[in-house]
Design a protein around this motif. Structure first.
Motif, short mmCIF file in Angstrom:
data_model
loop_
_atom_site.label_atom_id
_atom_site.label_comp_id
_atom_site.label_asym_id
_atom_site.label_seq_id
_atom_site.Cartn_x
_atom_site.Cartn_y
_atom_site.Cartn_z
N GLN A 11 -11.09 87.39 59.15
CA GLN A 11 -10.90 87.15 57.51
C GLN A 11 -11.16 85.86 57.06
OE1 GLN A 11 -6.75 87.96 55.99
NE2 GLN A 11 -7.65 88.19 53.96
N LYS A 12 -10.53 84.94 57.79
CA LYS A 12 -10.96 83.51 57.45
C LYS A 12 -12.33 83.09 57.46
CE LYS A 12 -6.21 81.66 58.74
NZ LYS A 12 -5.70 80.84 59.71
N GLY A 13 -13.00 83.71 58.32
CA GLY A 13 -14.25 83.44 58.70
C GLY A 13 -15.10 83.89 57.60
N LEU A 14 -15.19 85.14 56.82
CA LEU A 14 -15.52 85.77 55.92
C LEU A 14 -15.29 85.09 54.50
CD1 LEU A 14 -15.19 89.67 56.62
CD2 LEU A 14 -17.06 88.21 57.04
N THR A 15 -13.95 84.72 54.44
CA THR A 15 -13.50 83.76 53.17
C THR A 15 -14.32 82.49 53.25
OG1 THR A 15 -11.23 84.81 53.49
CG2 THR A 15 -11.63 82.94 52.00
N SER A 16 -14.63 81.91 54.23
CA SER A 16 -15.22 80.64 54.23
C SER A 16 -16.63 80.90 53.70
CB SER A 16 -15.25 79.96 55.78
OG SER A 16 -16.06 78.95 55.92
N GLU A 17 -17.44 81.97 54.16
CA GLU A 17 -18.59 82.18 53.92
C GLU A 17 -18.71 82.42 52.29
OE1 GLU A 17 -21.50 82.55 55.74
OE2 GLU A 17 -20.01 81.44 57.31
N VAL A 18 -17.62 83.27 51.86
CA VAL A 18 -17.63 83.62 50.25
C VAL A 18 -17.56 82.13 49.59
CG1 VAL A 18 -16.45 84.85 48.38
CG2 VAL A 18 -17.01 85.75 50.67
N GLY B 288 -20.43 80.01 48.91
CA GLY B 288 -21.35 80.37 48.08
C GLY B 288 -22.29 81.37 48.77
N ARG B 289 -22.03 81.85 50.16
CA ARG B 289 -23.06 82.58 50.83
C ARG B 289 -23.10 83.93 50.28
NH1 ARG B 289 -25.10 78.59 53.72
NH2 ARG B 289 -23.75 77.53 55.06
N GLY B 290 -24.13 84.57 50.47
CA GLY B 290 -24.58 86.03 50.11
C GLY B 290 -24.03 86.84 50.86
N LEU B 291 -24.69 88.47 50.62
CA LEU B 291 -24.17 89.33 51.34
C LEU B 291 -24.57 89.37 52.71
CD1 LEU B 291 -24.51 92.56 48.76
CD2 LEU B 291 -22.28 91.23 49.68
N GLN B 292 -26.13 89.08 53.02
CA GLN B 292 -26.64 88.90 54.10
C GLN B 292 -26.05 88.11 55.06
OE1 GLN B 292 -29.04 91.02 55.64
NE2 GLN B 292 -28.57 90.30 57.45
N ASP B 293 -25.45 86.95 54.65
CA ASP B 293 -24.70 85.92 55.44
C ASP B 293 -23.39 86.56 56.07
OD1 ASP B 293 -26.42 83.54 55.06
OD2 ASP B 293 -25.80 83.74 53.02
N ILE B 294 -22.55 87.31 55.10
CA ILE B 294 -21.31 87.83 55.48
C ILE B 294 -21.53 88.72 56.25
CG2 ILE B 294 -20.20 86.82 53.41
CD1 ILE B 294 -20.00 89.77 52.52
N LYS C 134 -21.75 89.47 64.04
CA LYS C 134 -21.50 88.60 65.21
C LYS C 134 -20.06 88.43 65.65
CE LYS C 134 -22.21 83.57 66.47
NZ LYS C 134 -22.63 82.49 66.09
N THR C 135 -19.34 88.64 64.90
CA THR C 135 -17.72 88.70 65.42
C THR C 135 -17.35 90.08 66.09
OG1 THR C 135 -17.18 87.21 63.50
CG2 THR C 135 -15.27 88.28 64.69
N LEU D 189 -24.81 102.47 46.45
CA LEU D 189 -24.37 103.74 46.07
C LEU D 189 -25.34 104.89 46.53
CD1 LEU D 189 -22.74 103.43 42.56
CD2 LEU D 189 -21.83 103.40 44.57
N SER D 190 -26.71 104.63 46.74
CA SER D 190 -27.53 105.50 47.07
C SER D 190 -27.66 105.37 48.63
CB SER D 190 -28.69 105.35 46.67
OG SER D 190 -28.81 105.47 45.31
N MET D 191 -26.77 104.93 49.42
CA MET D 191 -26.72 104.66 50.80
C MET D 191 -27.89 103.87 51.46
SD MET D 191 -23.75 105.45 51.56
CE MET D 191 -24.02 105.30 53.31
N GLU D 192 -28.84 102.94 50.39
CA GLU D 192 -29.67 102.24 50.93
C GLU D 192 -29.22 101.06 51.57
OE1 GLU D 192 -32.90 104.04 47.72
OE2 GLU D 192 -31.82 102.44 47.38
N THR D 193 -29.55 100.50 52.42
CA THR D 193 -29.12 99.13 53.06
C THR D 193 -29.51 97.96 52.27
OG1 THR D 193 -29.22 100.08 55.07
CG2 THR D 193 -28.91 97.79 55.30
N ILE D 194 -28.59 97.06 52.05
CA ILE D 194 -29.09 95.78 50.93
C ILE D 194 -28.94 94.74 51.88
CG2 ILE D 194 -28.74 96.91 48.93
CD1 ILE D 194 -25.87 95.90 48.66
N ALA D 195 -28.02 94.94 53.01
CA ALA D 195 -27.80 93.74 54.05
C ALA D 195 -27.17 94.24 55.29
CB ALA D 195 -26.53 92.72 53.52
N SER D 196 -27.49 93.90 56.38
CA SER D 196 -26.92 94.44 57.69
C SER D 196 -27.16 93.18 58.69
CB SER D 196 -28.03 95.74 58.06
OG SER D 196 -29.42 95.11 58.47
N SER D 197 -26.70 93.72 59.97
CA SER D 197 -26.63 92.85 61.14
C SER D 197 -26.66 93.73 62.23
CB SER D 197 -25.31 91.94 61.21
OG SER D 197 -25.26 91.25 62.36
N GLY D 198 -27.45 93.21 63.27
CA GLY D 198 -27.46 94.29 64.52
C GLY D 198 -28.53 95.12 64.44
#
Length: 619
Positions: free
Chosen positions: A221-228, A231-237, A243-244, A254-263
């Motif tokens: 949670q701290k890592g994600l909060t730090s990203e926010v 000023g990081r965006g959705l791809q960064d978080i 990674k974690t 809402l249409s289940m289309e990916t706007i950010a992903s990892s892996g």
């Protein structure tokens, strides 16, 4: 005085090792009972006492079996031996036994009543009246004894108990499988329960594991909060989470289309989307040609993996989903994944909330600019300079669009919220297209200033479809100005859009360029001349207060708008051909004009359009 005492040992010889008897009072058993409750808890005391009684009943059963007596006699001797132990003063019992052809036990039902239970006396003394039967040792003794002599798990259950406020202590013995869920615990559960020390060690290990998990979750949670915060965006978080967690994660709309992903590779993202859409009937909801999940956390079992999904909510509004791709678990426990995803969803919600705030701020700023442009409050040179701050090039050609819509909101608050939502969606649509635009309201109409306006029909069709996904049952009417080259002519562009909107009666969209001379005539602002001409040419049809006259005016306007085509006019007005012919004949008689004369029909249509724009007539 001096006294000497000599200690001599007294032994009882020839006592078998396992036959030693220990004399104990009922009160000492009561003390044992309260100490057991104190050290292991009342909830575990029943299991301890049942096991204690079971072992005593088992030992007595093995002892009696050495006598070689038949089973029927052992069933009689068992309660007698139980009485001699001092646990009860007496017992009434009956046992019905049925055997299979091979001599094995088929079924057994025993029932009876205990008298003078020491457990009732001691429990009442130290604990008071109970809500449930308290003769756990007696039930354990009977269960252990009967199970031993019959070599089959048999359970004695106390049905009524004096310690629970009943008149007597009545019990019943039946095979364990017959009782089913009617007994609190199975023989295996009662006899195999871990010792308290082992349970404490197990609990400690669980607590240690939970502590480590909470530490990891807190660090996540701290890592994600730090990203926010940075000023990081959705791809960064999403990258941080993937990674974690060392698992693929996605953030979808809402249409289940990916706007950010990892892996996930691009191909894997496409496969994931196709797999999701393919299973739409199983776990998606279709609304307005748009597939959405519910606003609850879910787990969906796909062919080769499971997808854990948690909603992203911003101000109680569902904006998308966070999901994790994970292997299948036999336990079906995905609570840890849910917790991680909920933190990811919260971080995504904060990012979206920040974007929403910035978006709304910029939208309001652009709305303010539009108002200033239409009110001619800012010189052209200043506009060109300020446009750089809002990413608008005011030197480009543009069109103005006036939008009206069906609105049945009951309260002022509902109307305001609806207008704000429509304005936000409009700005969001054009921003996603990369189109430069100013939006705002004027005279209760949504106004759009669209720069570099090519392929207007395609843009407007796509825009109305996009709005329809979020605002159901929307019917738009649009008036679109001609292409304007100079920002100083924005007011004229607005007037053109307003005039075109006024005449878009049976069309959802009308361009000012389609009006021809009508637009020029109205722009002359010669209102009185138009009204006088209308009174002269339309005669009684211009009497807007008269219902019949208004009906004939609408018929004439539709007839002339359809180029005199009776069939199309009848369809538009939902009239029969004979009814329409009758109306047309009556109009010709009233006006004393031949409507088949092109010059007459063109002049009348021009006058009627002018009246509609001037709001003298409303259709």
């Amino acid at each position: 005085m001096k006294v000497s005492v000599e200690d001599k040992r007294i032994r009882e010889k020839n006592i078998p090792k396992n036959d030693r008897k220990i004399v104990s009072t009922a009160n000492s058993m009561g003390i044992l009972r309260i100490q057991v409750a104190k050290h292991i808890g009342v909830e575990r005391m029943d299991s301890f006492l049942f096991q204690f009684g079971w072992e005593m009943g088992k030992a007595d059963g093995l002892e009696l079996m050495k006598t070689g007596q038949p089973l029927a006699q052992l069933v009689v001797d068992g309660p007698i031996k139980h009485i001699k132990s001092g646990h009860i003063n007496g017992v009434d019992h009956r046992c019905d036994i049925e055997y299979n052809a091979d001599g094995s036990l088929k079924t057994l039902i025993g029932r009876g009543e205990w008298f003078g239970s020491y457990e009732v006396e001691q429990h009442m003394e130290y604990f008071g009246l109970s809500e449930e039967p308290v003769c756990h040792t007696l039930a354990g003794y009977s269960s252990g004894f009967m199970s031993t002599i019959f070599n089959k798990p048999l359970i004695a259950k106390e049905i009524t108990c004096v310690g629970a406020g009943h008149d007597s202590c009545q019990w019943m013995v039946r095979p364990e499988e017959v009782w089913g869920e009617d007994v609190k615990q199975s023989v295996k559960d009662l006899l195999d329960r871990k010792p308290i020390l082992e349970e404490l060690e197990y609990t400690y290990d669980n607590l240690l594991e939970q502590t480590e998990f909470i530490t990891r979750l807190s660090s996540f949670q701290k890592g994600l909060t730090s990203e926010v915060v940075n000023g990081r965006g959705l791809q960064d978080i999403a990258d941080k989470a993937g990674k974690t967690l060392k698992s693929p994660v996605t953030i979808e709309n809402l249409s289940m289309e990916t706007i950010a992903s990892s892996g996930l590779t691009e191909e894997e993202r496409e496969d994931l989307y196709e797999a999701t859409v393919k299973l739409v009937p199983n776990f998606l909801v279709k609304e307005q040609n748009r597939y959405t999940l519910s606003s609850r956390k879910e787990i969906f079992e796909l062919e080769h993996y499971n997808r854990v999904v948690v909603p992203v909510l911003v101000q109680k509004q569902l904006l998308g989903y966070c999901s994790m791709i994970t292997g299948k678990k036999e336990s079906g426990d995905y609570e840890a994944e849910y917790l991680y995803l909920e933190h990811l969803a919260s971080a995504a919600a904060l990012v979206l909330l920040n974007e929403k705030a910035a978006f709304e701020s910029l939208g309001r700023m652009k709305g303010s600019y539009l108002e200033q442009v239409l009110n001619e409050e800012i010189p052209k040179a200043e506009l060109l300079k300020r446009g750089k701050f809002i990413d608008i090039d005011f030197s480009q050609p543009y069109r103005l669009v006036a939008v009206d819509y069906d609105n049945e909101k009951e309260t002022l608050e509902e109307e305001f919220n609806f207008q704000e939502r429509l304005l936000d969606l409009t700005y969001q649509y054009y921003r996603n297209r990369g189109q430069q635009v100013l939006t705002g309201y004027k005279d209760d109409k949504l106004i759009i200033m669209l720069f570099d306006p090519e392929r207007m029909d395609e843009i407007m069709d796509d825009y109305t479809s996009y709005i329809g996904q979020y605002l159901k049952h929307m019917n738009f009417h649009m008036g679109i100005s001609g292409v304007r080259q100079d920002i100083e002519n924005a007011v004229k562009g607005y007037e053109e859009a307003r005039i075109a909107l006024r005449l878009a009666i049976r069309k959802d969209r009308l361009y000012y360029d389609e009006l021809g001379v009508v637009g020029v005539l109205i722009n002359s602002n010669n209102v009185e001349s138009i009204q006088m001409l209308a009174q002269d040419q339309l005669k009684s049809l211009y009497d807007i207060e008269n219902h019949k006259s208004h009906e004939l005016f609408e018929t004439l306007y539709c007839f002339l708008g359809n180029g005199g085509n009776l069939k199309n006019t009848a369809n538009d007005l939902s009239l029969s051909m004979s009814g329409l012919r009758h109306r047309i004949q009556r109009i010709e008689d009233l006006l004393e004009k031949d409507l088949r004369d092109p010059e007459v029909s063109n002049n009348l249509l021009l006058i009627m359009k002018a009246l509609i724009v001037l709001k003298d007539i409303k259709l």
